[in-house]
Design an enzyme around this catalytic site. Structure first.
Site, short mmCIF file in Angstrom:
data_model
loop_
_atom_site.label_atom_id
_atom_site.label_comp_id
_atom_site.label_asym_id
_atom_site.label_seq_id
_atom_site.Cartn_x
_atom_site.Cartn_y
_atom_site.Cartn_z
N HIS A 82 0.85 -1.19 0.00
CA HIS A 82 0.00 0.00 0.00
C HIS A 82 0.88 1.23 0.00
O HIS A 82 1.93 1.25 0.62
CB HIS A 82 -0.90 0.00 1.24
N ASP A 161 -14.17 2.93 6.82
CA ASP A 161 -13.05 3.74 6.30
C ASP A 161 -13.47 4.44 5.01
O ASP A 161 -13.13 5.61 4.80
CB ASP A 161 -11.82 2.87 6.04
N ARG A 168 -13.43 12.92 5.07
CA ARG A 168 -12.20 13.67 5.38
C ARG A 168 -11.77 14.51 4.19
O ARG A 168 -11.30 15.62 4.32
CB ARG A 168 -11.07 12.70 5.72
N SER A 183 -6.74 4.48 8.71
CA SER A 183 -7.39 4.23 7.42
C SER A 183 -6.64 3.13 6.66
O SER A 183 -7.23 2.15 6.20
CB SER A 183 -7.40 5.53 6.61
N LYS A 187 -7.78 -1.19 6.32
CA LYS A 187 -7.98 -1.87 5.04
C LYS A 187 -7.04 -3.06 4.91
O LYS A 187 -7.41 -4.11 4.39
CB LYS A 187 -7.74 -0.90 3.88
N1 URA Z 1 -4.42 6.32 1.78
C1 URA Z 1 -5.41 5.75 2.50
O1 URA Z 1 -5.83 4.63 2.22
N2 URA Z 1 -5.92 6.43 3.54
C2 URA Z 1 -5.49 7.65 3.88
O2 URA Z 1 -5.99 8.19 4.83
C3 URA Z 1 -4.46 8.24 3.12
C4 URA Z 1 -3.94 7.56 2.07
#
Ligand code: URA
Length: 434
Positions: A82, A161, A168, A183, A187
């Site tokens: 990620h 999320d 946000r 966040s 995930k």
């Molecule tokens: N990527 C994400 O998945 N969440 C965030 O808050 C910022 C970048």
């Protein structure tokens, strides 16, 4: 329990307990807490922060707000990747087929672009008929069949999320360490992988503007990884200028495909792909020697195994691979216009956030989550930081569907490309590991 009391507690710098956080996450996901109440609480968190316990509780509450993907049939070494977000960041597309071609199962869910940063799912929309939405069973079957599937976060994965992230974005509360850490990690926990490599971007085009902030974010994510039994590595990468040359959905897809075919290999993209990939292979139990891992990755680019894996995935997900085999078939913008330098010197700065915003203005990204995007538009840089430039050299190409945008984009490029008379050192792309 009452949301008003929870908002007031955080507004007054209080510490939220597990029950309060779970209540907020559950009720907001269900819709019984309104967007304006959630916005007030998120803003209070943004301003007053969260301690470690609060961050962990928020992460777990969001992770378990929906389904948890069961990847256990692929063993204990499933590795996920990620990025904390960037401009021109096509790393997942360039990296994951290489990893899959080396026998590591890839089950990747990606997001769409929001704000000035791009999203992998939008880039896949450049390929006609490529499907990004699957049921859980289909997603797992894709991985079983081809060893790789790259889809959108369309499944019921961490729905809290999804809602909170979108909110946000509309209230200027993205760049907060507790909110980003929870966040991303929610995930990752819900996605079912037991090993995680995180690309923590740092600089003008990242949410974390300096290495100190990035280290704080990484520290939080590593703690959550440990608590949730996921072996996690954070790699810090430079996001002052865009990664590679292309910014915009089709344009980035083209750059990533050429990379996979070994045709064009931007040095910064190559370094990030190899670094992240060598750790992914290590975590997957495919070799502890990082240099050897990098060589094996390069070999699978040379022998086309990585590219063929990509074609296999695209075809399995309904995409028309004739557009990949002949990239000139992909939709092009109506106007492709060069911007010429008006002086001699060395490129000193190409602010990635400004480039991302300009690409958004041209239609490559969204200002609101409901906005539609134009896959063909964006920018292709012709120079990178430290390159020598002569008056009349092309700095970048603007790809636009609207003639009216061209003058503005040209003026912005001339402003964004800072040119110095003195020589400029090539910036380091890899900034450390935690
Ligand atoms: N990527 C994400 O998945 N969440 C965030 O808050 C910022 C970048």
């Amino acid at each position: 329990m009452n949301i008003l009391d929870i908002i007031a507690k955080k507004r007054d710098k209080g510490i939220l307990n597990k029950e309060e956080i779970e209540y907020f996450v559950k009720e907001y996901t269900k819709g019984t807490i309104t967007d304006y109440q959630a916005a007030a609480l998120i803003m209070a968190i943004y301003i007053n922060g969260m301690n470690e316990n609060e961050i962990t509780n928020l992460t777990l509450a969001m992770a378990y707000s929906g389904e948890i993907v069961d990847l256990s049939k692929f063993g204990n070494n499933v590795v996920d990747k990620h990025s904390t977000g960037g401009v021109g960041d096509k790393v997942s597309i360039a990296l994951l087929p290489i990893i899959a071609s080396l026998g590591v199962p890839v089950a990747k869910m990606s997001g769409r672009g929001l704000g000035f940063t791009g999203g992998t799912v939008d880039k896949f929309e450049a390929i006609p008929n490529y499907k990004t939405e699957f049921t859980m069973e289909e997603f797992i079957k894709n991985v079983e069949k081809t060893g790789i599937s790259m889809i959108s976060q369309s499944l019921d994965i961490a729905p809290a999320d999804k809602k909170i992230y979108a909110l946000r974005d509309t209230i200027s509360c993205v760049d907060s360490i507790p909110l980003i850490a929870s966040s991303i990690m929610s995930k990752k926990i819900a996605n079912g992988a037991n090993k995680i490599v995180l690309d923590v971007t740092v600089g003008l085009g990242a949410f974390m503007k300096n290495i100190k902030q990035a280290q704080e974010l990484a520290t939080e994510m590593l703690k959550i990884g440990k608590l949730s039994n996921r072996e996690t590595i954070c790699i810090f990468t430079n996001m002052n200028e865009p990664l590679g040359y292309a910014v915009g959905n089709t344009l980035e897809m083209i750059e990533a495909v050429k990379f996979l075919r070994g045709e064009e290999t931007p040095e910064d993209l190559k370094e990030v792909v190899l670094e992240l990939g060598s750790y992914m292979l290590k975590l997957a139990g495919k070799g502890d020697n990082l240099q050897e891992n990098k060589q094996r990755m390069l070999e699978n680019i040379r022998n086309q195994k990585a590219y063929n894996k990509f074609l296999q995935m695209v075809s399995n997900q309904g995409g028309d691979i004739s557009y990949i085999e002949d990239l000139s078939k992909l939709e092009k913008a109506k106007y492709i216009v060069p911007v010429y330098s008006i002086c001699d010197g060395y490129i000193e700065e190409i602010n990635a956030e400004d480039i991302g915003k300009l690409a958004c203005y041209l239609g490559a990204g969204r200002l609101k989550k409901e906005d539609s995007i134009q896959v063909s538009v964006g920018l292709v840089l012709n120079k990178k930081i430290s390159d020598i430039v002569k008056k009349g050299d092309v700095l970048a190409y603007v790809h636009s569907n609207d003639e009216k945008n061209l003058q503005y984009a040209t003026d912005r490029i001339l402003d964004i490309f800072k040119i110095s008379e003195a020589e400029i050192e090539k910036p380091k792309i890899l900034l450390g590991i935690m």
